[in-house]
Design a protein around this motif. Structure first.
Motif, PDB file in Angstrom:
ATOM      1  N   THR A  93       0.852  -1.189   0.000  1.00 41.66           N
ATOM      2  CA  THR A  93       0.000   0.000   0.000  1.00 41.66           C
ATOM      3  C   THR A  93       0.887   1.237   0.000  1.00 41.66           C
ATOM      4  O   THR A  93       1.996   1.230   0.535  1.00 41.66           O
ATOM      5  N   SER A  94       0.365   2.275  -0.619  1.00 39.54           N
ATOM      6  CA  SER A  94       1.052   3.566  -0.597  1.00 39.54           C
ATOM      7  C   SER A  94       0.003   4.655  -0.764  1.00 39.54           C
ATOM      8  O   SER A  94      -1.029   4.455  -1.407  1.00 39.54           O
ATOM      9  N   ALA A  95       0.269   5.803  -0.158  1.00 46.12           N
ATOM     10  CA  ALA A  95      -0.655   6.923  -0.243  1.00 46.12           C
ATOM     11  C   ALA A  95      -0.517   7.595  -1.605  1.00 46.12           C
ATOM     12  O   ALA A  95       0.584   7.719  -2.137  1.00 46.12           O
ATOM     13  N   VAL A  96      -1.644   7.995  -2.164  1.00 47.47           N
ATOM     14  CA  VAL A  96      -1.636   8.736  -3.418  1.00 47.47           C
ATOM     15  C   VAL A  96      -1.400  10.201  -3.065  1.00 47.47           C
ATOM     16  O   VAL A  96      -2.171  10.787  -2.296  1.00 47.47           O
ATOM     17  N   ALA A  97      -0.344  10.787  -3.602  1.00 48.53           N
ATOM     18  CA  ALA A  97       0.067  12.149  -3.234  1.00 48.53           C
ATOM     19  C   ALA A  97      -1.053  13.165  -3.454  1.00 48.53           C
ATOM     20  O   ALA A  97      -1.707  13.176  -4.493  1.00 48.53           O
ATOM     21  N   THR A  99      -3.943  13.365  -2.027  1.00 53.57           N
ATOM     22  CA  THR A  99      -5.321  12.886  -1.856  1.00 53.57           C
ATOM     23  C   THR A  99      -5.408  12.064  -0.568  1.00 53.57           C
ATOM     24  O   THR A  99      -4.417  11.840   0.118  1.00 53.57           O
ATOM     25  N   TYR A 101      -6.601   9.030  -0.839  1.00 58.74           N
ATOM     26  CA  TYR A 101      -6.702   7.683  -1.399  1.00 58.74           C
ATOM     27  C   TYR A 101      -5.458   6.851  -1.095  1.00 58.74           C
ATOM     28  O   TYR A 101      -4.369   7.379  -0.880  1.00 58.74           O
ATOM     29  N   THR A 102      -5.651   5.549  -1.125  1.00 56.08           N
ATOM     30  CA  THR A 102      -4.552   4.608  -0.943  1.00 56.08           C
ATOM     31  C   THR A 102      -4.455   3.733  -2.186  1.00 56.08           C
ATOM     32  O   THR A 102      -5.468   3.262  -2.702  1.00 56.08           O
ATOM     33  N   LEU A 103      -3.229   3.523  -2.644  1.00 55.54           N
ATOM     34  CA  LEU A 103      -2.985   2.647  -3.788  1.00 55.54           C
ATOM     35  C   LEU A 103      -2.611   1.268  -3.261  1.00 55.54           C
ATOM     36  O   LEU A 103      -1.660   1.121  -2.495  1.00 55.54           O
ATOM     37  N   THR A 105      -1.362  -2.423  -4.393  1.00 56.11           N
ATOM     38  CA  THR A 105      -0.780  -3.231  -5.462  1.00 56.11           C
ATOM     39  C   THR A 105      -0.840  -4.685  -4.995  1.00 56.11           C
ATOM     40  O   THR A 105      -0.222  -5.046  -3.999  1.00 56.11           O
ATOM     41  N   ASN A 131      -3.719  -3.210  -9.621  1.00 52.55           N
ATOM     42  CA  ASN A 131      -3.604  -1.988  -8.818  1.00 52.55           C
ATOM     43  C   ASN A 131      -4.996  -1.464  -8.552  1.00 52.55           C
ATOM     44  O   ASN A 131      -5.821  -1.372  -9.471  1.00 52.55           O
ATOM     45  N   VAL A 133      -7.119   1.699  -6.427  1.00 56.84           N
ATOM     46  CA  VAL A 133      -7.080   2.937  -5.651  1.00 56.84           C
ATOM     47  C   VAL A 133      -8.376   3.011  -4.867  1.00 56.84           C
ATOM     48  O   VAL A 133      -9.464   2.897  -5.417  1.00 56.84           O
TER      49      VAL A 133
END
Length: 134
Positions: A93-97, A99, A101-103, A105, A131, A133
């Motif tokens: 998981t990674s944060a969407v810059a 926002t 939202y979380t990405l 994968t 992927n 979001v």
């Protein structure tokens, strides 16, 4: 007066001709048999790979359902089916810059059993990546 006729040279096949014809026929039949064996192996491998693809798709769908829950409850996991097939699920998981939202994968890999009758080739593994979001 002699009434017997001399045998004709073109009255039939010689033993050498018959043996040569049998040799050619047997080589042809062996070639057909090897093609049949190759086709059977290809069908078996396709069956195994379609089973692995179905497992990977099922695992991916379960993961997507887990992500849709509030709050999402997902984590990486490894399991082995009753037939010895290994299923690996990796989630990052990674944060969407900029926002909230979380990405997600998601990577699912299905591998053949370590040993046993189900093994065709270790290269028969199936990899599925997605992927999401949220």
């Amino acid at each position: 007066m002699d009434t017997e006729r001399a045998p004709r040279r073109d009255a039939g096949f010689t033993l050498i001709e018959v043996l040569f014809a049998m040799l050619i026929l047997s080589i042809g039949l062996l070639a057909l048999e090897s093609m049949g064996i190759g086709a059977a192996a290809a069908v078996r491998r396709a069956d195994v790979q379609s089973t692995y693809a179905a497992l990977a798709t099922d695992e991916m769908e379960q993961t997507l359902n887990e992500i849709q829950r509030t709050p999402p409850v997902v984590n990486s996991q490894n399991r082995t089916t009753a037939s010895g097939v290994r299923v690996f699920r990796t989630i990052t998981t990674s944060a969407v810059a900029g926002t909230t939202y979380t990405l997600y994968t998601i990577k699912v890999r299905v591998l053949p059993p370590v040993s046993g009758a189900g093994v065709v080739k270790s290269s028969d593994s199936i990899n599925v990546t997605s992927n999401v979001v949220r």
